[in-house]
Every structure is written in structure tokens, then in C-alpha cells.
Scaffold this motif. Structure first.
Motif, PDB file in Angstrom:
ATOM      1  N   THR A  89       1.726 -14.209  -4.347  1.00  0.00           N
ATOM      2  CA  THR A  89       1.032 -13.152  -5.026  1.00  0.00           C
ATOM      3  C   THR A  89       1.252 -11.998  -4.308  1.00  0.00           C
ATOM      4  N   LEU A  90       1.611 -10.933  -5.220  1.00  0.00           N
ATOM      5  CA  LEU A  90       1.914  -9.499  -4.794  1.00  0.00           C
ATOM      6  C   LEU A  90       0.585  -8.964  -4.874  1.00  0.00           C
ATOM      7  N   VAL A  91      -0.279  -8.467  -3.766  1.00  0.00           N
ATOM      8  CA  VAL A  91      -1.609  -7.946  -3.982  1.00  0.00           C
ATOM      9  C   VAL A  91      -1.536  -6.447  -3.780  1.00  0.00           C
ATOM     10  N   VAL A  92      -2.018  -5.773  -4.654  1.00  0.00           N
ATOM     11  CA  VAL A  92      -2.024  -4.144  -4.472  1.00  0.00           C
ATOM     12  C   VAL A  92      -3.307  -3.557  -4.921  1.00  0.00           C
ATOM     13  N   HIS A  93      -3.930  -2.695  -4.011  1.00  0.00           N
ATOM     14  CA  HIS A  93      -5.284  -2.083  -4.181  1.00  0.00           C
ATOM     15  C   HIS A  93      -5.429  -1.733  -5.619  1.00  0.00           C
ATOM     16  N   GLU A  94      -4.713  -0.970  -6.352  1.00  0.00           N
ATOM     17  CA  GLU A  94      -4.730  -0.419  -7.646  1.00  0.00           C
ATOM     18  C   GLU A  94      -3.247  -0.197  -8.175  1.00  0.00           C
ATOM     19  N   HIS A  95      -3.325  -0.389  -9.535  1.00  0.00           N
ATOM     20  CA  HIS A  95      -2.038  -0.483 -10.244  1.00  0.00           C
ATOM     21  C   HIS A  95      -1.306   0.913  -9.934  1.00  0.00           C
ATOM     22  N   ALA A  97       0.961  -1.151  -0.120  1.00  0.00           N
ATOM     23  CA  ALA A  97      -0.180  -0.194   0.030  1.00  0.00           C
ATOM     24  C   ALA A  97       0.929   1.010  -0.192  1.00  0.00           C
ATOM     25  N   ARG A  98       0.403   2.215  -0.679  1.00  0.00           N
ATOM     26  CA  ARG A  98       1.206   3.593  -0.762  1.00  0.00           C
ATOM     27  C   ARG A  98       0.410   4.698  -0.915  1.00  0.00           C
ATOM     28  N   ASP A 156      -5.843   3.737   5.205  1.00  0.00           N
ATOM     29  CA  ASP A 156      -6.828   3.081   5.399  1.00  0.00           C
ATOM     30  C   ASP A 156      -7.742   2.051   4.803  1.00  0.00           C
ATOM     31  N   THR A 157      -8.000   2.713   3.437  1.00  0.00           N
ATOM     32  CA  THR A 157      -8.748   2.170   2.368  1.00  0.00           C
ATOM     33  C   THR A 157      -7.947   1.273   1.753  1.00  0.00           C
ATOM     34  N   GLN A 158      -6.832   1.440   1.381  1.00  0.00           N
ATOM     35  CA  GLN A 158      -5.963   0.551   0.884  1.00  0.00           C
ATOM     36  C   GLN A 158      -5.729  -0.753   1.906  1.00  0.00           C
ATOM     37  N   LEU A 159      -5.384  -0.509   3.083  1.00  0.00           N
ATOM     38  CA  LEU A 159      -4.988  -1.543   4.236  1.00  0.00           C
ATOM     39  C   LEU A 159      -6.529  -2.316   4.399  1.00  0.00           C
ATOM     40  N   ASP A 160      -7.552  -1.616   4.419  1.00  0.00           N
ATOM     41  CA  ASP A 160      -8.840  -2.491   4.855  1.00  0.00           C
ATOM     42  C   ASP A 160      -9.026  -3.358   3.357  1.00  0.00           C
ATOM     43  N   SER A 161      -8.745  -2.808   2.298  1.00  0.00           N
ATOM     44  CA  SER A 161      -8.889  -3.787   1.118  1.00  0.00           C
ATOM     45  C   SER A 161      -8.160  -4.849   1.239  1.00  0.00           C
ATOM     46  N   LEU A 162      -6.796  -4.696   1.225  1.00  0.00           N
ATOM     47  CA  LEU A 162      -5.916  -5.857   1.265  1.00  0.00           C
ATOM     48  C   LEU A 162      -6.161  -6.830   2.537  1.00  0.00           C
ATOM     49  N   THR A 163      -6.754  -6.520   3.542  1.00  0.00           N
ATOM     50  CA  THR A 163      -6.905  -7.344   4.636  1.00  0.00           C
ATOM     51  C   THR A 163      -8.299  -8.281   4.223  1.00  0.00           C
ATOM     52  N   ALA A 164      -9.158  -7.496   3.897  1.00  0.00           N
ATOM     53  CA  ALA A 164     -10.392  -8.161   3.117  1.00  0.00           C
ATOM     54  C   ALA A 164      -9.861  -9.242   2.354  1.00  0.00           C
ATOM     55  N   ALA A 165      -8.754  -8.802   1.410  1.00  0.00           N
ATOM     56  CA  ALA A 165      -8.600  -9.808   0.322  1.00  0.00           C
ATOM     57  C   ALA A 165      -7.797 -11.046   0.857  1.00  0.00           C
ATOM     58  N   GLY A 166      -7.717 -11.028   2.200  1.00  0.00           N
ATOM     59  CA  GLY A 166      -6.924 -12.074   2.874  1.00  0.00           C
ATOM     60  C   GLY A 166      -5.242 -11.881   2.633  1.00  0.00           C
ATOM     61  N   LYS A 175       0.591 -10.161   5.403  1.00  0.00           N
ATOM     62  CA  LYS A 175       1.787  -9.439   5.497  1.00  0.00           C
ATOM     63  C   LYS A 175       1.688  -8.340   4.215  1.00  0.00           C
ATOM     64  N   ILE A 176       1.636  -7.122   4.866  1.00  0.00           N
ATOM     65  CA  ILE A 176       1.652  -5.942   4.201  1.00  0.00           C
ATOM     66  C   ILE A 176       2.683  -4.970   4.292  1.00  0.00           C
ATOM     67  N   PHE A 177       3.131  -4.209   3.266  1.00  0.00           N
ATOM     68  CA  PHE A 177       4.283  -3.427   3.420  1.00  0.00           C
ATOM     69  C   PHE A 177       3.598  -1.986   2.885  1.00  0.00           C
ATOM     70  N   SER A 178       3.864  -0.885   3.536  1.00  0.00           N
ATOM     71  CA  SER A 178       3.124   0.255   3.234  1.00  0.00           C
ATOM     72  C   SER A 178       4.116   1.504   3.573  1.00  0.00           C
TER      73      SER A 178
END
Length: 168
Positions: free
Chosen positions: A113-119, A56-57, A66-76, A79-82
Motif C-alpha cells: 500500500t502506498l500511503v500519502v498524507h493527502e491526495h 511525502a512532498r 514534518d506534518t506529513q512525515l509524522d502522519s505517515l509514521t503514526a500510520a505505521g 519506508k518513506i520517500f520524500s
């Protein structure tokens, strides 16, 4: 020509289509004999599991993650790098850490898989294409949760599908 190649997916995004150039190794230049490139150590090994890591950035310190972190957490993602750093920054330490962590996990025979909220959180234009190619060379999948490129992606332009029940 391999030096200037465009995938169909990147042509659809005007900002990527402008200057998409993929750097090719010297042994892939025109007129050179075919030599197979080295494969990652675990490329032929059976995967022992799958891990989803997130990135998340935000561009400024005032913007919220917050929106990105919530989205990543909801996607399972477990481990999140921000970080809060401009898209124009030459070096993004947390993104580099995420890519290195993904490479290490992949070397340990785990699917990653590296998961990102948006490209746009990864970068724009050539920077995004270079990162996608780097992840592909590691054997790491890339997933965007929202936006124009939503879904699982392979830099070669083909969508890939992975099971949704990953745990770390």
C-alpha cells in the motif's frame, strides 16, 4: 467509451472531473476483439505479507515536511520517500522511486500500500488518475490519510479495506 471514463469518486472532485482521461491500450480500442491483458507475475500467488510505504512532498524548499512525515509514521509506514518539488514538475524522482519500490515488493508476492498524507501530495487532475492506474496495474493499493479522498482506494472507484497492523 473506455477511452474517456469517469469513476463516481473522481466526478466528485471538480479538478479531477475536468479532464480525466484514462489511456487505454490499442488492443482495447472499439472494434477490436477481446484479448486478456497480461497480469502481473504475482497476481495469482498467495501474499506472504504486507508492506506500507509512504510518500511525502512539499512544493517549495521553504515548506516543511514534518506534518506529513509524522502522519505517515503514526500510520505505521516504515519506508518513506520524500522530496521538495513543485506539483508542476514533469518528473518527480522520489515518487518514481516509491512506485518502482512498490512494484518490486509486489513482484516478490508482498501486498503493498502506498500511503500519502493527502491526495494533493501526489498531484492533481490527470496526473493523479494516471498514477492511480499505474499503481493498480502493479497491484499496489493507495491510501490517503486525510482530505477529500481519505481512505484506501482502488482507481476503479471501489473502496478497499486492509488490515491495519502491517509491518515491514
Amino acid at each position: 467509451m473506455a477511452i474517456n471514463y469517469h469513476t463516481a469518486r473522481f466526478r466528485l472532485v471538480p479538478s479531477l472531473a475536468k479532464a480525466l482521461t484514462v489511456v487505454t491500450p490499442p488492443i482495447r480500442k472499439p472494434g477490436t476483439p477481446w484479448v486478456e491483458l497480461p497480469r502481473p507475475a504475482s497476481s495469482g500467488a498467495e501474499l506472504s505479507g504486507h508492506v506500507r510505504i509512504g510518500y511525502a512532498r512539499a512544493s517549495t524548499a521553504r515548506q516543511s515536511l514534518d506534518t506529513q512525515l509524522d502522519s505517515l509514521t503514526a500510520a505505521g509506514v516504515t519506508k518513506i520517500f520524500s522530496e521538495k518539488i513543485s506539483t508542476r514538475a514533469v518528473s518527480r524522482p522520489e515518487l518514481d522511486r516509491a512506485a518502482e519500490f512498490a512494484r518490486e515488493l509486489r513482484a516478490a508476492s508482498l501486498g503493498v500500500t502506498l500511503v500519502v498524507h493527502e491526495h494533493k501530495r501526489l498531484g492533481r487532475g490527470l496526473a493523479l488518475a494516471e498514477l492511480a492506474e499505474q499503481l493498480k496495474s502493479y497491484g499496489v493499493a493507495l491510501e490517503f490519510l486525510t482530505g477529500e479522498l481519505q481512505g484506501n482506494h482502488d482507481p476503479s472507484g471501489f473502496e478497499i479495506s486492509l488490515p491495519l497492523d502491517f509491518t515491514m
